[in-house]
Design a protein around this motif. Structure first.
Motif, PDB file in Angstrom:
ATOM      1  N   SER A  74      39.641  34.526  51.081  1.00  0.00           N
ATOM      2  CA  SER A  74      39.620  35.219  49.803  1.00  0.00           C
ATOM      3  C   SER A  74      40.933  35.926  49.552  1.00  0.00           C
ATOM      4  O   SER A  74      41.490  35.891  48.456  1.00  0.00           O
ATOM      5  CB  SER A  74      38.462  36.225  49.787  1.00  0.00           C
ATOM      6  OG  SER A  74      38.484  36.978  48.605  1.00  0.00           O
ATOM      7  N   LYS A 107      37.628  30.200  32.874  1.00  0.00           N
ATOM      8  CA  LYS A 107      36.441  30.164  32.021  1.00  0.00           C
ATOM      9  C   LYS A 107      36.836  30.004  30.550  1.00  0.00           C
ATOM     10  O   LYS A 107      37.813  30.580  30.093  1.00  0.00           O
ATOM     11  CB  LYS A 107      35.623  31.435  32.206  1.00  0.00           C
ATOM     12  CG  LYS A 107      35.027  31.586  33.598  1.00  0.00           C
ATOM     13  CD  LYS A 107      34.192  32.860  33.706  1.00  0.00           C
ATOM     14  CE  LYS A 107      33.588  32.998  35.098  1.00  0.00           C
ATOM     15  NZ  LYS A 107      32.771  34.237  35.221  1.00  0.00           N
ATOM     16  N   ALA A 146      43.722  35.205  46.552  1.00  0.00           N
ATOM     17  CA  ALA A 146      44.171  36.260  45.645  1.00  0.00           C
ATOM     18  C   ALA A 146      45.684  36.344  45.629  1.00  0.00           C
ATOM     19  O   ALA A 146      46.312  36.506  44.592  1.00  0.00           O
ATOM     20  CB  ALA A 146      43.555  37.597  46.055  1.00  0.00           C
ATOM     21  N   PRO A 154      42.813  32.985  32.414  1.00  0.00           N
ATOM     22  CA  PRO A 154      43.343  33.008  33.777  1.00  0.00           C
ATOM     23  C   PRO A 154      42.278  32.706  34.836  1.00  0.00           C
ATOM     24  O   PRO A 154      42.593  32.187  35.906  1.00  0.00           O
ATOM     25  CB  PRO A 154      43.876  34.444  33.920  1.00  0.00           C
ATOM     26  CG  PRO A 154      44.163  34.870  32.529  1.00  0.00           C
ATOM     27  CD  PRO A 154      43.103  34.222  31.686  1.00  0.00           C
ATOM     28  N   ASP A 155      40.999  33.029  34.533  1.00  0.00           N
ATOM     29  CA  ASP A 155      39.928  32.762  35.485  1.00  0.00           C
ATOM     30  C   ASP A 155      39.345  31.359  35.331  1.00  0.00           C
ATOM     31  O   ASP A 155      38.420  30.979  36.050  1.00  0.00           O
ATOM     32  CB  ASP A 155      38.799  33.785  35.322  1.00  0.00           C
ATOM     33  CG  ASP A 155      38.234  33.811  33.901  1.00  0.00           C
ATOM     34  OD1 ASP A 155      38.678  33.008  33.065  1.00  0.00           O
ATOM     35  OD2 ASP A 155      37.347  34.648  33.638  1.00  0.00           O
ATOM     36  N   ALA A 181      47.151  33.418  43.672  1.00  0.00           N
ATOM     37  CA  ALA A 181      46.959  33.469  42.231  1.00  0.00           C
ATOM     38  C   ALA A 181      47.850  34.498  41.556  1.00  0.00           C
ATOM     39  O   ALA A 181      48.126  34.402  40.377  1.00  0.00           O
ATOM     40  CB  ALA A 181      45.493  33.775  41.909  1.00  0.00           C
ATOM     41  N   SER A 212      44.367  24.909  34.371  1.00  0.00           N
ATOM     42  CA  SER A 212      43.009  25.239  34.811  1.00  0.00           C
ATOM     43  C   SER A 212      41.930  24.527  34.011  1.00  0.00           C
ATOM     44  O   SER A 212      40.775  24.484  34.420  1.00  0.00           O
ATOM     45  CB  SER A 212      42.781  26.757  34.740  1.00  0.00           C
ATOM     46  OG  SER A 212      42.818  27.210  33.398  1.00  0.00           O
ATOM     47  N   MET A 249      47.774  28.505  34.702  1.00  0.00           N
ATOM     48  CA  MET A 249      46.645  28.797  33.833  1.00  0.00           C
ATOM     49  C   MET A 249      46.364  27.634  32.886  1.00  0.00           C
ATOM     50  O   MET A 249      45.199  27.270  32.647  1.00  0.00           O
ATOM     51  CB  MET A 249      46.895  30.075  33.032  1.00  0.00           C
ATOM     52  CG  MET A 249      45.715  30.492  32.156  1.00  0.00           C
ATOM     53  SD  MET A 249      45.965  32.082  31.325  1.00  0.00           S
ATOM     54  CE  MET A 249      47.230  31.645  30.135  1.00  0.00           C
TER      55      MET A 249
END
Length: 349
Positions: free
Chosen positions: A212, A142, A216, A139-140, A219, A100, A97
């Protein structure tokens, strides 16, 4: 409220005391002298002070803001754990994270009011306040606004000549009587409801769907094995919740260790046993008739110190608001034959 640990690593880097001082084999504070042969003595980290840990935290902030994930790889215990948006995260997922992206933080951020609590000779807790103005990736990936001011806490464990972080958490400092109402929370994101894949695509082995799923799985935090003492610690935790529900100060006294401390969900710090018990026993709660403790996961930090993460729920209301489930991390120490709470960190609902 849910971005309670964006600045998750403000206190976890640079915990190797020898990184900012003399080499371990030359510092007398970092070597256990042998009565028979000093050449065979193994280096060991000196007992910490709040000021030393705080200085390390300042360096950690700089690395975190830059998104320097490699800086943290050697600074976290393999048993490191934290919560992010209700998700239990381990060392690998936290380092990922951080990598990122970089934070965007204005100059002038501060870490203040350090307090240190001793669990035992190899385990310490550092807590402090922080103020920030900026955003950091979640975590995403953003950018999300950092909460401020916050109360942060880290659990440090001795590992040879190093001090490693086993836990870090942050809570916004708020007035619980004026906290946002539970019904004011935003609705679930549309992404929570994912469309079912088409049958034809499933039969053809659709590559995009496979990719996908692979992403997942990659992650997701790696699964670890809970310690054998998990069930016993969950039962101990339940006893504490029941004593809190009954406002039973005597039972709460039996539940806590001799030198217990707590960080509350509202960002308050209770640095001794008496203050912690008073906080629980006098919390303005009504109609609490049932409590549960689930999702227990214990990790042994030493033979007599365990770290338990869990989800707790209670009905009724506290501070005039309906209670909801929340996550927590508690450090237990064995006193005699019983596990007693030595430090508690409760995330807001």
């Amino acid at each position: 409220m849910k971005r309670i640990s964006l600045f998750i690593l403000t206190a976890i880097a640079a915990v190797v005391f020898t990184a900012c001082g003399p080499a371990a084999n030359t510092g007398t504070n970092n070597i256990i002298a042998s009565n028979t042969n000093t050449n065979t003595a193994k280096p060991t980290a000196a007992a910490p002070t709040a000021d030393v840990l705080m200085a390390m935290d300042q360096q950690a902030n700089e690395a975190y803001i830059k998104g320097d994930s490699k800086f943290f790889e050697g600074m976290l215990s393999d048993k490191f754990v934290m919560y992010e948006q209700g998700q239990r995260m381990d060392k690998a997922s936290v380092v990922k994270m951080i990598a990122s992206g970089k934070c965007e933080v204005k100059d002038g951020w501060k870490l203040e009011k350090p307090e240190m609590a001793k669990i035992d000779g190899d385990t310490y807790v550092l807590t402090y306040t922080g103020t920030f103005d900026g955003t950091c990736p979640g975590p995403d990936g953003k950018q999300t606004k950092m909460p401020s001011p916050i109360r942060a806490a880290s659990v440090w464990v001795r590992s040879g000549d190093k001090w490693l972080a086993a836990f870090h958490g942050e809570n916004p400092i708020i007035d619980p009587t004026n906290a946002p109402k539970a019904d004011a929370k935003p609705p679930a994101k549309p992404a929570d409801k994912k469309p079912e894949p088409k049958k034809d695509d499933a039969k053809k082995g659709d590559k995009s769907a496979a990719n996908s799923n692979t992403a997942a799985n990659t992650a997701a935090p790696a699964k670890a094995t809970p310690d054998p003492n998990t069930n016993a610690l969950v039962e101990a935790e339940k006893s504490g919740w029941k004593a809190w529900m009954a406002k039973d100060a005597k039972k709460l006294d039996e539940f806590t260790a001799k030198s217990a401390s707590v960080v509350g969900a509202e960002g308050a710090w209770f640095g001794n046993r008496a203050d912690a018990i008073k906080y629980w026993a006098e919390m303005p709660c009504e109609n609490v008739k049932a409590v549960t403790v689930t999702d227990g996961f214990a990790s042994a930090l030493s033979p007599t110190v365990e770290m338990l993460t869990f989800k707790g729920t209670a009905d009724g209301t506290c501070y005039g608001q309906k209670n909801a489930s929340n996550h927590g991390m508690d450090i237990y120490i064995k006193e005699g034959d019983a596990w007693k709470l030595a430090f508690g960190f409760s995330y807001p609902s």
